[in-house]
Design a protein around this motif. Structure first.
Motif, PDB file in Angstrom:
ATOM      1  N   MET A  59      -7.928  -9.221   7.577  1.00  0.00           N
ATOM      2  CA  MET A  59      -6.880  -8.685   6.526  1.00  0.00           C
ATOM      3  C   MET A  59      -6.344  -7.554   6.467  1.00  0.00           C
ATOM      4  O   MET A  59      -5.269  -7.169   5.834  1.00  0.00           O
ATOM      5  N   LYS A  60      -7.083  -6.349   6.997  1.00  0.00           N
ATOM      6  CA  LYS A  60      -6.720  -5.017   6.833  1.00  0.00           C
ATOM      7  C   LYS A  60      -6.226  -4.564   5.548  1.00  0.00           C
ATOM      8  O   LYS A  60      -5.352  -3.491   5.474  1.00  0.00           O
ATOM      9  N   ARG A  61      -6.916  -4.954   4.525  1.00  0.00           N
ATOM     10  CA  ARG A  61      -6.671  -4.612   3.057  1.00  0.00           C
ATOM     11  C   ARG A  61      -7.460  -3.428   2.635  1.00  0.00           C
ATOM     12  O   ARG A  61      -7.286  -2.660   1.761  1.00  0.00           O
ATOM     13  N   ILE A  62      -8.914  -3.626   3.069  1.00  0.00           N
ATOM     14  CA  ILE A  62      -9.736  -2.589   2.586  1.00  0.00           C
ATOM     15  C   ILE A  62     -10.555  -1.852   3.847  1.00  0.00           C
ATOM     16  O   ILE A  62     -10.431  -2.435   4.878  1.00  0.00           O
ATOM     17  N   ILE A  63     -11.210  -1.019   3.653  1.00  0.00           N
ATOM     18  CA  ILE A  63     -11.926  -0.290   4.500  1.00  0.00           C
ATOM     19  C   ILE A  63     -13.533  -1.005   4.326  1.00  0.00           C
ATOM     20  O   ILE A  63     -14.149  -0.381   3.525  1.00  0.00           O
ATOM     21  N   LEU A  64     -13.946  -1.812   5.109  1.00  0.00           N
ATOM     22  CA  LEU A  64     -15.126  -2.484   4.889  1.00  0.00           C
ATOM     23  C   LEU A  64     -16.095  -2.012   5.898  1.00  0.00           C
ATOM     24  O   LEU A  64     -15.800  -1.856   7.225  1.00  0.00           O
ATOM     25  N   PHE A 207      13.806  -5.067  -0.593  1.00  0.00           N
ATOM     26  CA  PHE A 207      12.751  -3.877   0.075  1.00  0.00           C
ATOM     27  C   PHE A 207      11.458  -3.505  -0.931  1.00  0.00           C
ATOM     28  O   PHE A 207      12.008  -3.458  -2.138  1.00  0.00           O
ATOM     29  N   ILE A 208      10.328  -3.589  -0.499  1.00  0.00           N
ATOM     30  CA  ILE A 208       9.253  -3.099  -1.513  1.00  0.00           C
ATOM     31  C   ILE A 208       8.531  -1.856  -0.756  1.00  0.00           C
ATOM     32  O   ILE A 208       8.529  -1.732   0.222  1.00  0.00           O
ATOM     33  N   ASP A 209       7.782  -1.181  -1.818  1.00  0.00           N
ATOM     34  CA  ASP A 209       6.894  -0.097  -1.251  1.00  0.00           C
ATOM     35  C   ASP A 209       5.666  -0.242  -0.800  1.00  0.00           C
ATOM     36  O   ASP A 209       4.761   0.414  -1.058  1.00  0.00           O
ATOM     37  N   LEU A 210       5.504  -1.298   0.091  1.00  0.00           N
ATOM     38  CA  LEU A 210       4.033  -1.733   0.390  1.00  0.00           C
ATOM     39  C   LEU A 210       4.370  -1.913   1.800  1.00  0.00           C
ATOM     40  O   LEU A 210       5.208  -2.540   2.152  1.00  0.00           O
ATOM     41  N   GLY A 211       3.451  -1.373   2.662  1.00  0.00           N
ATOM     42  CA  GLY A 211       3.422  -1.549   4.161  1.00  0.00           C
ATOM     43  C   GLY A 211       2.225  -1.723   4.856  1.00  0.00           C
ATOM     44  O   GLY A 211       1.217  -1.888   4.124  1.00  0.00           O
ATOM     45  N   GLY A 215      -2.166  -2.455   4.344  1.00  0.00           N
ATOM     46  CA  GLY A 215      -2.669  -3.817   4.844  1.00  0.00           C
ATOM     47  C   GLY A 215      -1.781  -4.973   4.482  1.00  0.00           C
ATOM     48  O   GLY A 215      -2.293  -6.084   4.984  1.00  0.00           O
ATOM     49  N   ILE A 216      -0.598  -4.814   4.118  1.00  0.00           N
ATOM     50  CA  ILE A 216       0.364  -6.035   4.092  1.00  0.00           C
ATOM     51  C   ILE A 216       0.585  -6.581   5.192  1.00  0.00           C
ATOM     52  O   ILE A 216       0.927  -5.785   6.373  1.00  0.00           O
ATOM     53  N   MET A 217       1.061  -7.706   5.455  1.00  0.00           N
ATOM     54  CA  MET A 217       1.326  -8.401   6.708  1.00  0.00           C
ATOM     55  C   MET A 217       2.291  -9.594   6.474  1.00  0.00           C
ATOM     56  O   MET A 217       2.833 -10.073   5.282  1.00  0.00           O
ATOM     57  N   LYS A 218       2.959  -9.858   7.486  1.00  0.00           N
ATOM     58  CA  LYS A 218       3.987 -10.538   7.478  1.00  0.00           C
ATOM     59  C   LYS A 218       3.617 -12.129   7.050  1.00  0.00           C
ATOM     60  O   LYS A 218       2.469 -12.500   7.551  1.00  0.00           O
ATOM     61  N   LYS A 245       8.866 -10.863   4.752  1.00  0.00           N
ATOM     62  CA  LYS A 245       9.680 -11.535   5.988  1.00  0.00           C
ATOM     63  C   LYS A 245       9.329 -10.399   7.535  1.00  0.00           C
ATOM     64  O   LYS A 245       9.051 -10.757   8.473  1.00  0.00           O
ATOM     65  N   GLU A 246       9.157  -8.975   7.024  1.00  0.00           N
ATOM     66  CA  GLU A 246       8.885  -8.130   7.981  1.00  0.00           C
ATOM     67  C   GLU A 246       8.492  -6.773   7.472  1.00  0.00           C
ATOM     68  O   GLU A 246       8.637  -6.290   6.446  1.00  0.00           O
ATOM     69  N   VAL A 247       7.299  -6.296   8.077  1.00  0.00           N
ATOM     70  CA  VAL A 247       6.744  -5.008   7.651  1.00  0.00           C
ATOM     71  C   VAL A 247       7.349  -3.977   8.636  1.00  0.00           C
ATOM     72  O   VAL A 247       7.216  -4.028   9.758  1.00  0.00           O
ATOM     73  N   LEU A 248       8.002  -3.357   7.896  1.00  0.00           N
ATOM     74  CA  LEU A 248       8.714  -2.000   8.424  1.00  0.00           C
ATOM     75  C   LEU A 248       8.198  -0.794   8.936  1.00  0.00           C
ATOM     76  O   LEU A 248       8.337  -0.356   9.814  1.00  0.00           O
ATOM     77  N   SER A 249       7.324  -0.257   7.876  1.00  0.00           N
ATOM     78  CA  SER A 249       6.430   0.839   7.781  1.00  0.00           C
ATOM     79  C   SER A 249       5.392   0.947   7.316  1.00  0.00           C
ATOM     80  O   SER A 249       4.842  -0.047   6.530  1.00  0.00           O
ATOM     81  N   PRO A 250       4.584   2.040   7.033  1.00  0.00           N
ATOM     82  CA  PRO A 250       3.550   2.347   6.367  1.00  0.00           C
ATOM     83  C   PRO A 250       3.743   1.991   4.818  1.00  0.00           C
ATOM     84  O   PRO A 250       2.881   1.466   4.144  1.00  0.00           O
ATOM     85  N   ASN A 251       4.750   2.239   4.493  1.00  0.00           N
ATOM     86  CA  ASN A 251       5.196   2.010   2.786  1.00  0.00           C
ATOM     87  C   ASN A 251       6.481   1.394   2.754  1.00  0.00           C
ATOM     88  O   ASN A 251       7.023   1.462   1.587  1.00  0.00           O
ATOM     89  N   ARG A 252       6.945   0.614   3.388  1.00  0.00           N
ATOM     90  CA  ARG A 252       7.990  -0.472   3.338  1.00  0.00           C
ATOM     91  C   ARG A 252       7.908  -1.710   3.960  1.00  0.00           C
ATOM     92  O   ARG A 252       7.582  -1.797   5.228  1.00  0.00           O
TER      93      ARG A 252
END
Length: 286
Positions: A59-64, A207-211, A215-218, A245-252
């Motif tokens: 999921m790449k959401r947290i540091i496990l 556009f949202i400020d999460l990327g 750990g956000i994913m398509k 729809k598409e992950v563009l960068s670390p924060n978009r």
């Protein structure tokens, strides 16, 4: 030769910096050993725990962090076992807090069994069944953040020509079920920063400020809330839903509006702050 070495060093530094940046802002979570009854083998219990770890990692959401990878925690676990003081978790919790753990995931395995069946030709096979509970705890004070029980049987039970194989096949469903667990207990929160496409006063993509930094994913589902003043108190009111729809960068990320397109556009035009929060998939969305 020196120039080549310089490029190699710079490349390593860049890769390390990127890896550090990719982990910034993510919560550090430890996953403890799982408790289970004596009729469940240590090997099978560890196999289940490994699938949980694998699913959460993807999921790449947290540091496990596996407690088994930390020598101090391993020694503390051994000390408690030797003293038969398994109820005394103070030292262990203090160690995790010192190491920067935001949360601790604990697991309790209720059952790992397989039932004998016969196919249409009379051949014997086994159907696996696994049940366990995961808890998310704040190690600094022992507060329970959340708990979720999983049962994999029937349609989500694996099969095999031995009991052990049937149980191991069932564990594949454990990995897949971690997506819902992470979305429920380790939510992402951000904002809509801009409308990308509008049709007939309806927001179609935003556009949202999460990327990648969070750990956000398509394919990630998000709920949209409007921050509104209700009777003098700022509240969040649900107005729509998005699908990444598409992950563009670390924060978009670019998202498709799947619900509330007209109201989302209207609120943005009014200058209302729109908050997005990750959510688990509904059954019909699979």
């Amino acid at each position: 030769m020196k120039r080549i070495l310089l490029f190699i060093v710079l490349g390593i530094i860049a890769s390390y910096t990127y890896a550090q940046n990719a982990e910034e802002g993510k919560e550090k979570v430890y996953i403890d050993y799982f408790s289970h009854s004596s009729n469940i083998s240590k090997t099978m219990a560890e196999a289940l725990r490994s699938k949980v770890i694998e699913g959460i990692h993807e999921m790449k959401r947290i540091i496990l962090i596996d407690v088994d990878s930390d020598e101090a925690l391993k020694k503390e676990a051994l000390r408690r076992q030797q003293e038969s003081a398994m109820g005394d978790v103070t030292a262990r919790s203090e160690e995790m807090t010192t190491l920067g753990a935001k949360y601790l995931i604990q697991g309790q395995i209720a059952s790992m069994t397989a039932t004998q069946k016969k196919d249409s030709d009379g051949k014997i096979y086994y159907k696996g069944s696994v049940s366990y509970t995961l808890k998310v705890v704040d190690p600094s004070n022992g507060t329970l953040k959340g708990t979720k029980t999983f049962s994999h049987e029937g349609l989500t039970g694996g099969t095999g020509d031995t009991k052990e194989k049937a149980i191991l096949e069932t564990l594949d469903y454990v990995k897949y079920s971690m997506e819902d667990f992470v979305d429920e207990h380790f939510k992402m929160e951000g904002t809509i920063v801009q409308v990308e496409e509008v049709k007939k006063k309806k927001a179609k993509t935003v556009f949202i400020d999460l990327g990648t930094a969070k750990g956000i994913m398509k394919g990630q589902r998000l709920t949209v809330f409007a921050e509104m003043d209700i009777a003098g108190e700022i509240s969040k009111v649900e107005i729509g839903q998005l699908n990444v729809k598409e992950v563009l960068s670390p924060n978009r990320s670019l998202c498709k509006v799947t619900k509330g397109d007209e109201e989302i556009f209207e609120k943005i035009q009014e200058g209302t702050k729109l908050i997005v929060v990750s959510r688990a998939k509904e059954f019909w969305e699979f």
